[in-house]
Motif scaffolding. Structure first.
Motif, PDB file in Angstrom:
ATOM      1  N   THR A  45      27.001  75.469  49.324  1.00 39.08           N
ATOM      2  CA  THR A  45      26.240  74.231  49.095  1.00 39.08           C
ATOM      3  C   THR A  45      26.798  73.074  49.908  1.00 39.08           C
ATOM      4  N   ASP A  46      28.116  72.912  49.927  1.00 37.43           N
ATOM      5  CA  ASP A  46      28.711  71.767  50.613  1.00 37.43           C
ATOM      6  C   ASP A  46      28.390  71.778  52.103  1.00 37.43           C
ATOM      7  N   ALA A  47      28.489  72.938  52.739  1.00 38.60           N
ATOM      8  CA  ALA A  47      28.193  73.025  54.171  1.00 38.60           C
ATOM      9  C   ALA A  47      26.726  72.727  54.439  1.00 38.60           C
ATOM     10  N   LEU A  48      25.837  73.237  53.578  1.00 39.18           N
ATOM     11  CA  LEU A  48      24.407  72.971  53.745  1.00 39.18           C
ATOM     12  C   LEU A  48      24.125  71.486  53.618  1.00 39.18           C
ATOM     13  N   ARG A  49      24.669  70.832  52.601  1.00 40.69           N
ATOM     14  CA  ARG A  49      24.436  69.401  52.407  1.00 40.69           C
ATOM     15  C   ARG A  49      24.989  68.590  53.577  1.00 40.69           C
ATOM     16  N   PHE A  50      26.186  68.927  54.021  1.00 38.34           N
ATOM     17  CA  PHE A  50      26.803  68.189  55.128  1.00 38.34           C
ATOM     18  C   PHE A  50      25.969  68.339  56.398  1.00 38.34           C
ATOM     19  N   ALA A  51      25.490  69.566  56.654  1.00 41.05           N
ATOM     20  CA  ALA A  51      24.675  69.797  57.859  1.00 41.05           C
ATOM     21  C   ALA A  51      23.370  69.022  57.789  1.00 41.05           C
ATOM     22  N   LEU A  52      22.710  69.023  56.629  1.00 42.49           N
ATOM     23  CA  LEU A  52      21.446  68.300  56.492  1.00 42.49           C
ATOM     24  C   LEU A  52      21.642  66.807  56.727  1.00 42.49           C
ATOM     25  N   CYS A  53      22.717  66.248  56.175  1.00 40.28           N
ATOM     26  CA  CYS A  53      22.984  64.819  56.389  1.00 40.28           C
ATOM     27  C   CYS A  53      23.361  64.544  57.841  1.00 40.28           C
ATOM     28  N   ALA A  54      24.108  65.458  58.468  1.00 41.51           N
ATOM     29  CA  ALA A  54      24.504  65.258  59.862  1.00 41.51           C
ATOM     30  C   ALA A  54      23.300  65.305  60.783  1.00 41.51           C
ATOM     31  N   TYR A  55      22.304  66.108  60.420  1.00 44.50           N
ATOM     32  CA  TYR A  55      21.084  66.226  61.229  1.00 44.50           C
ATOM     33  C   TYR A  55      20.181  65.009  61.097  1.00 44.50           C
ATOM     34  N   THR A  56      20.226  64.368  59.921  1.00 47.71           N
ATOM     35  CA  THR A  56      19.243  63.333  59.604  1.00 47.71           C
ATOM     36  C   THR A  56      19.397  62.131  60.524  1.00 47.71           C
ATOM     37  N   SER A  57      18.377  61.879  61.309  1.00 48.44           N
ATOM     38  CA  SER A  57      18.366  60.698  62.170  1.00 48.44           C
ATOM     39  C   SER A  57      17.027  60.012  61.995  1.00 48.44           C
ATOM     40  N   GLN A  58      17.043  58.725  61.789  1.00 48.19           N
ATOM     41  CA  GLN A  58      15.821  58.005  61.450  1.00 48.19           C
ATOM     42  C   GLN A  58      14.776  58.144  62.553  1.00 48.19           C
ATOM     43  N   GLY A  59      13.580  58.619  62.133  1.00 47.92           N
ATOM     44  CA  GLY A  59      12.452  58.624  63.050  1.00 47.92           C
ATOM     45  C   GLY A  59      12.268  59.885  63.846  1.00 47.92           C
ATOM     46  N   ARG A  60      13.149  60.882  63.688  1.00 40.67           N
ATOM     47  CA  ARG A  60      12.990  62.097  64.483  1.00 40.67           C
ATOM     48  C   ARG A  60      12.898  63.305  63.560  1.00 40.67           C
ATOM     49  N   ASP A  61      12.105  64.307  63.993  1.00 44.19           N
ATOM     50  CA  ASP A  61      12.072  65.556  63.256  1.00 44.19           C
ATOM     51  C   ASP A  61      13.396  66.281  63.438  1.00 44.19           C
ATOM     52  N   ILE A  62      13.712  67.171  62.507  1.00 43.54           N
ATOM     53  CA  ILE A  62      14.997  67.855  62.492  1.00 43.54           C
ATOM     54  C   ILE A  62      14.775  69.319  62.826  1.00 43.54           C
ATOM     55  N   ASN A  63      15.345  69.775  63.914  1.00 45.46           N
ATOM     56  CA  ASN A  63      15.302  71.188  64.263  1.00 45.46           C
ATOM     57  C   ASN A  63      16.530  71.857  63.651  1.00 45.46           C
ATOM     58  N   LEU A  66      34.529  62.056  51.095  1.00 42.87           N
ATOM     59  CA  LEU A  66      33.792  63.305  51.242  1.00 42.87           C
ATOM     60  C   LEU A  66      32.928  63.618  50.025  1.00 42.87           C
ATOM     61  N   ALA A  67      33.324  63.140  48.851  1.00 47.10           N
ATOM     62  CA  ALA A  67      32.743  63.587  47.582  1.00 47.10           C
ATOM     63  C   ALA A  67      31.221  63.441  47.485  1.00 47.10           C
ATOM     64  N   PRO A  68      30.604  62.325  47.904  1.00 48.08           N
ATOM     65  CA  PRO A  68      29.143  62.245  47.741  1.00 48.08           C
ATOM     66  C   PRO A  68      28.384  63.312  48.520  1.00 48.08           C
ATOM     67  N   ILE A  69      28.932  63.746  49.660  1.00 43.89           N
ATOM     68  CA  ILE A  69      28.224  64.720  50.493  1.00 43.89           C
ATOM     69  C   ILE A  69      28.651  66.143  50.157  1.00 43.89           C
ATOM     70  N   MET A  70      29.935  66.358  49.924  1.00 41.32           N
ATOM     71  CA  MET A  70      30.455  67.686  49.584  1.00 41.32           C
ATOM     72  C   MET A  70      31.071  67.628  48.181  1.00 41.32           C
TER      73      MET A  70
END
Length: 1176
Positions: free
Chosen positions: A974-992, A1097-1101
């Motif tokens: 779960t922690d790796a998935l959440r961290f990756a999703l947040c790292a990908y998130t950039s305002q205004g762009r789709d996420i591949n 780290l706690a809020p994300i992981m």
């Protein structure tokens, strides 16, 4: 970055060194350079690789060009006394100083001197992010593609092809980022451009052919802009781009040394023909030796190739299987809701199964997710944070798009909770009227052979509730597995009594105010769903010409995008009228032929035409917009002037109705002509056997051809309306329905954003928001279903001769009421009769699901009743959701909130991007790329499950899965998935979304795990955290980096800049704490870094953060916080005070020219305050 020690006869800070002056050959002139922790006078020496394609040395050289200081650039091996493990390396100071090793550390230092690392903290974080992108994404694939071409490694064509495809994928990500901008960060060239451009140097020189560069327009433009900068040209010269990817002979000449940094003595020797120095001769000998070794290596490789060709074929050895990631389970018996055992030793490596066990049930039982925990609902000086979940459908299961939504929302919720705010994240689930009814109907037919009509309305609704109670909790289970810190005691379902009462009340109030009204209009009818749908549930599919589209219920695809022409004969004449239509089956409903009044071909008075089926009136429409230049000049018109067959001779199931055809003849007074009668009867008889609409299309076309009325078929660009839910072709159908007048509410919603009362982030959605609300159409809220909120409206029949009977479409004969008795009283009062003369019939339809979702932000708190929760938590703080439901849900919540409560439902709206697969494709079951987040968390072999896809789509989906996940998905956690999703998130762009990147963050979790284990061994079993600690210069340095990370994280949460948060955390843990500070530690400072780093780290992981935090000893001031998630989040005030003191001391030392023969001062780091103990 490596901080190395050299020999020194003087006492200095632990991470500073003194170097012999014989090590370097200095340039003329001096310049004062400031290192990471102190100031150094004298020259700096830059050691670089002699290889012309060493991109790491080239990055440092280009960065040096921006540095205002003159450097001594050396290509010889550094002295052994420096113990440098890599080049480039930078030695600061002539008589002694500090050594920086590694391309990123050296380039960062040099670029910072030239002010090329960003103008503020946010831009610095972005530069760090692009450095990480170059190191972790671009360089590995570039080397994998180019090194075989340079002869550095053997050539494996299959591997090289896959590497080239991966390189193009990485460069496509870069291309999308560069689409709207000239440089990567800000408006000028920064270290981000230097790092990524030098990393892209090898591909552009050796691997990217013209066709590749054409596909990467933005990257190519940006790369040429960078390498043509004067600083790049001095280092690289003129770059020749690749024309064809072929092996090349490497050149061992040394990398060009910039003119500004060149050694003048060496240049003079070269130009004046002076004998070379001993060092130069040694260097040339080494180069010759390297060349000889390289040639021998090439000869041996060629010899082996020849031997392999001549040797008999042998069986290929099986490749060794990749070592599976360790799976360690938590086996200590722990009752549900009890705290996990934290006394047993930590496992040797990180395992998500072990880390994530037992924590969630403990958090939930302790009440950490409730707003009441630790604070009362009375006004909290730190404020209130409230956010409601976008209620997922009860029928569905979460995919990665939902996981992104919940990862972002949970991070924000945990951050606000740790800041001490009264925090509520309210869960809920939507009844999903259409989807749920379809699921249960299919289940009934499959298991019992019954339709809903066989059961009746009440019994069918009981079956739906039974299914919901059995299957409807899956989505809540997924949310808990994702670590979502929702207050489950406040969970709501949109069909619960509390919310159903709110829906009923909202309808009645709006109906009494005249906002909801009844009207007979053309609606968007889905034949598959057998219900009306709203305008925004209709997708407009643009066709350029003839196109075959799949339609539910039809085996073969149906033809669209063609214009069919056929003729009508003029009565009493040999002339004919040519009519064109895209829907030839609709000609059976024609009641008139409309012609353009200016068309000279049809200058006749009103007359009749003979048709293949019946007589039609020829009409001149003066205001008709048809032009004679672009069409035959005629249009066939239906009764009520609608162009679609469905308005007059389609049943609600999309089947032609003979009854409607004859009814049309009677209503319009049209008589059948003898010459057409037999054909009409013949055609009508063929079309009356329940023929479907698109089967009728073929039959009508063939009949026209048989009778000689068909003229031609040609391509015709058109827009086809498609139901977004069922993918069926939408038909306009004339039906009485309930509508919401949105004009005034839409204006208020638009004005709330214009006036700044409601903030939409990112703001580029403003244009879409205004465009839709300023041109909003009335909202059809009737749905022809049984599952949902039945409309509380009643049709009135009055058994009194003084009252004229009403029609269904007449709103005057409809009343709304909370009960039938209330509605009867309203009707009696309206028609001025006694209640015994009133007969009521409740509307069979239910309300659109989005109607109940539109009042969700306040119905969950008991509206219309004045409850405590409503007064405390409404309006909410934030709505976070995907931009794809901006109109479906967000706008309607704003409109209905303002109308029914007089308040905006929230202050801010943050719209995240849409998640796509690694290739940029939309998630689709037919592509096999829809992934359950639980499969990423636990790992799966990814075999396609049973589905409703046809065999062709199933095979396509299997091929897609086999290509993307040949061995399935490994356990990521779960922690790796959440961290990756947040790292990908950039305002205004789709996420591949690439699952391999998620796996990379699982490895990051393992590095955290090992770092904390190592640090705990360093601290020792008897370590006691102190409120005060004496600090060295290296301690102050790591605290300064920690202070920066804390500031970036808090700023990132406030600005919804999640990549900035993940980058700050990743860089601090990996590049600063692990790579540098763990080698030279002070125990008290190390504990501060571990404690604060885990809090960041706690809020994300949340799971690994809690697991490791529970193993740390506690400060006395933290004893009252049993969990990391209720411990105060770090803030920068404390650490900024430390660094302010440091900067002040340095400034004073420079002003008064103080020497560095002793330590500047001693610091005591107080956990609450920072105080200088002794002087300068």
């Amino acid at each position: 970055m490596n901080l190395s020690k050299g020999p020194s006869n003087q006492t200095c800070a632990p991470h500073c060194i003194r170097l012999p002056t014989t090590v370097i050959r200095c340039l003329s002139g001096t310049h004062e350079l400031t290192s990471l922790s102190s100031s150094f006078n004298g020259m700096a020496s830059l050691y670089v690789s002699p290889h012309p394609d060493d991109f790491r040395s080239l990055m440092a050289l280009v960065a040096a060009e921006f540095c205002p200081s003159r450097l001594c650039t050396l290509i010889e091996d550094p002295p052994a006394s420096l113990a440098l493990c890599s080049r480039p390396s930078l030695v600061l100071g002539s008589g002694g100083g500090e050594v920086l090793s590694g391309a990123s550390a050296v380039a960062w230092y040099l670029a910072s001197q030239g002010k090329r690392i960003g103008s503020n903290a946010k831009q610095e974080s972005q530069v760090w992010q692009w450095l990480s992108f170059a190191d972790n994404e671009l360089i590995p694939v570039s080397c994998a593609v180019v090194f075989p071409l340079l002869g550095v490694m053997g050539v494996d064509k299959k591997l090289q092809q896959s590497s080239h495809a991966e390189m193009m994928r990485v460069l496509n990500v870069l291309d999308k980022n560069l689409e709207p901008r000239t440089f990567l960060v800000g408006d000028s060239l920064t270290l981000a451009d230097i790092a990524v451009a030098t990393a892209a140097l090898l591909p552009f020189k050796y691997a990217l052919e013209p066709s590749n560069r054409k596909a990467l327009t933005n990257v190519t433009r940006w790369f040429l802009t960078c390498v043509n900068q004067p600083q790049f040209v001095k280092v690289l010269g003129q770059i020749s781009l690749c024309e064809k990817m072929v092996p090349v002979t490497p050149k061992l000449s040394v990398a060009p040394v910039p003119a500004a940094n060149a050694n003048p003595t060496a240049d003079a020797n070269a130009t004046n023909g002076k004998p070379k120095t001993e060092a130069q001769l040694k260097k040339e000998a080494k180069n010759r030796e390297k060349l000889e070794k390289f040639q021998k290596k090439k000869e041996m490789e060629e010899k082996k190739k020849q031997e392999k060709k001549l040797a008999p074929p042998t069986e290929k050895k099986a490749k060794p299987e990749k070592k599976d990631l360790g799976v360690i389970s938590y086996d200590v018996p722990t009752p549900n809701g009890e705290k996990k055992d934290v006394l047993s030793p930590l496992p040797d490596s990180y395992s998500p199964q072990y880390v994530e066990a037992a924590w969630y049930s403990w958090w939930e039982k302790q009440g950490y997710f409730k707003p009441e925990y630790g604070v009362r609902l009375e006004p909290n000086p730190r404020g209130v944070f409230m956010m409601c979940i976008p209620p997922p459908n009860v029928t569905g299961s979460l995919h990665l798009g939902h996981a992104l939504t919940n990862a972002i929302q949970d991070c924000l919720t945990r951050w606000h909770r740790m800041r001490g705010e009264t925090t509520l994240w309210n869960p809920g689930c939507d009844h999903a009227g259409i989807a749920t009814q379809v699921v249960v109907e299919k289940k009934l037919m499959r298991e019992r052979g019954l339709s809903r009509h066989d059961l009746g309305r009440d019994q069918f609704i009981q079956e739906v509730w039974k299914w919901k109670n059995e299957k409807g909790d899956r989505i809540y289970h997924q949310l808990k597995k994702l670590g979502s810190s929702l207050d489950w005691d406040r969970a709501c379902f949109t069909m619960d009594p509390k919310l159903s009462y709110a829906v009923q009340e909202a309808f009645i109030r709006l109906h009494e105010d005249g906002v909801i009204y009844r009207s007979k209009r053309l609606v968007n009818w889905s034949c598959t769903l057998n219900s009306a749908i709203s305008d925004i549930e209709v997708d407009k599919k643009e066709l350029t010409g003839r196109t075959l589209l799949p339609v539910p219920g039809y085996k073969d695809k149906v033809e669209f995008g063609v214009l069919v022409s056929f003729s009508y004969k003029i009565e009493g004449s040999d002339e004919e009228v040519i009519v064109a239509t895209t829907r030839i089956e609709t000609m059976l409903g024609d009641s008139a032929v409309a012609v353009h009044p200016a068309d000279p071909r049809y200058q006749v008075s009103t007359t009749h035409t003979h048709t293949p089926t019946l007589s039609l009136l020829l009409l001149h429409l003066a205001q008709y917009t048809l032009t004679t230049s672009s069409s035959p000049g005629t249009v066939h018109s239906h009764y009520f002037f609608t162009w679609m067959l469905s308005s007059c001779c389609l049943s609600s199931c999309g089947v032609l109705s003979l009854f409607f055809l004859f009814l049309l003849v009677v209503l319009c007074g049209i008589c059948l002509v003898t010459s057409s009668l037999f054909f009409s009867v013949y055609l009508l008889s063929r079309l009356s056997q329940g023929m479907k609409r698109f089967e009728a299309r073929k039959a009508v076309l063939q009949a026209l051809k048989d009778r000689g009325h068909f003229k031609e078929t040609k391509d015709n660009p058109m827009v086809v309306p498609v139901c977004s839910r069922s993918k069926d072709i939408v038909e306009p159908l004339l039906k009485p329905q309930w509508y919401v007048d949105c004009a005034d509410m839409g204006k208020q919603a638009a004005d709330s954003v214009r006036e700044g009362r409601l903030k939409i982030i990112p703001d580029h959605h403003h244009k879409t928001w205004f465009n839709w609300l300023d041109n909003i159409r009335d909202w059809c809220i009737s749905r022809q279903l049984w599952w949902g909120h039945r409309i509380p409206a009643y049709f009135v029949t009055v058994t009194d001769p003084s009252v004229t009977p009403g029609e269904d479409m007449d709103g005057h004969y409809w009343v709304s009421g909370r009960t039938e008795e209330e509605a009867r009283d309203k009707a009696a009062k309206r028609f001025n009769v006694s209640t015994d003369k009133i007969t009521l019939r409740q509307d069979e339809d239910v309300l659109d699901t989005w109607f109940s979702s539109g009042i969700f932000p306040f119905s969950i708190f008991g509206w219309p009743n004045e409850t405590q929760d409503l007064s405390v938590f409404y309006p909410g703080t934030l709505l976070e959701t995907g931009h794809d439901i901006l109109f479906f849900w967000v706008a309607r919540m704003v409109m209905m909130g303002l109308k029914l409560t007089g308040k905006l439902p929230f202050k801010e709206v943050y719209l995240h991007a849409v998640v796509r697969d690694a290739h940029g494709r939309k998630m689709s079951k037919s592509l096999g790329n829809v992934i359950d987040p639980l499969d990423v968390i636990t790992g799966i072999s990814l075999e396609l499950q049973d589905s409703n896809l046809d065999p062709v789509e199933v095979e396509k989906a299997k091929q897609g899965q086999k290509s993307d996940y040949p061995t399935g998905i490994p356990e990521c956690g779960t922690d790796a998935l959440r961290f990756a999703l947040c790292a990908y998130t950039s305002q205004g762009r789709d996420i591949n979304m690439d699952v391999n990147r998620i796996l990379g963050y699982r490895h990051f979790c393992n590095k955290l795990w090992n770092a904390v284990k190592f640090a705990m061994r360093t601290l020792g079993d008897n370590f006691v955290p102190s409120e005060k600690a004496q600090e060295s210069v290296s301690d102050r340095w790591i605290l300064s980096r920690l202070c920066t990370a804390v500031g970036l994280c808090n700023a990132g949460f406030q600005a919804y800049d999640f990549p900035a948060i993940t980058t700050a955390i990743y860089n601090f843990w990996l590049y600063e704490l692990c790579d540098v500070y763990l080698a030279v530690v002070c125990r008290q400072t190390l504990f501060t870094c571990l404690e604060t780093g885990l809090l960041l780290l706690a809020p994300i992981m949340p799971f690994v953060g809690e697991e490791l935090y529970q193993r740390l000893p506690r400060r006395r001031s933290q004893d009252g916080h049993p969990s990391i998630h209720v411990t105060p989040y770090p803030e920068t005030e404390e650490m900024e005070f430390v660094m302010t003191v440091v900067r002040t001391i340095r400034s004073l030392r420079a002003d008064y020219n103080l020497t560095r023969t002793r330590a500047d001062c001693e610091f005591i780091h107080d956990h609450k305050h920072c105080t200088v103990i002794s002087g300068l």
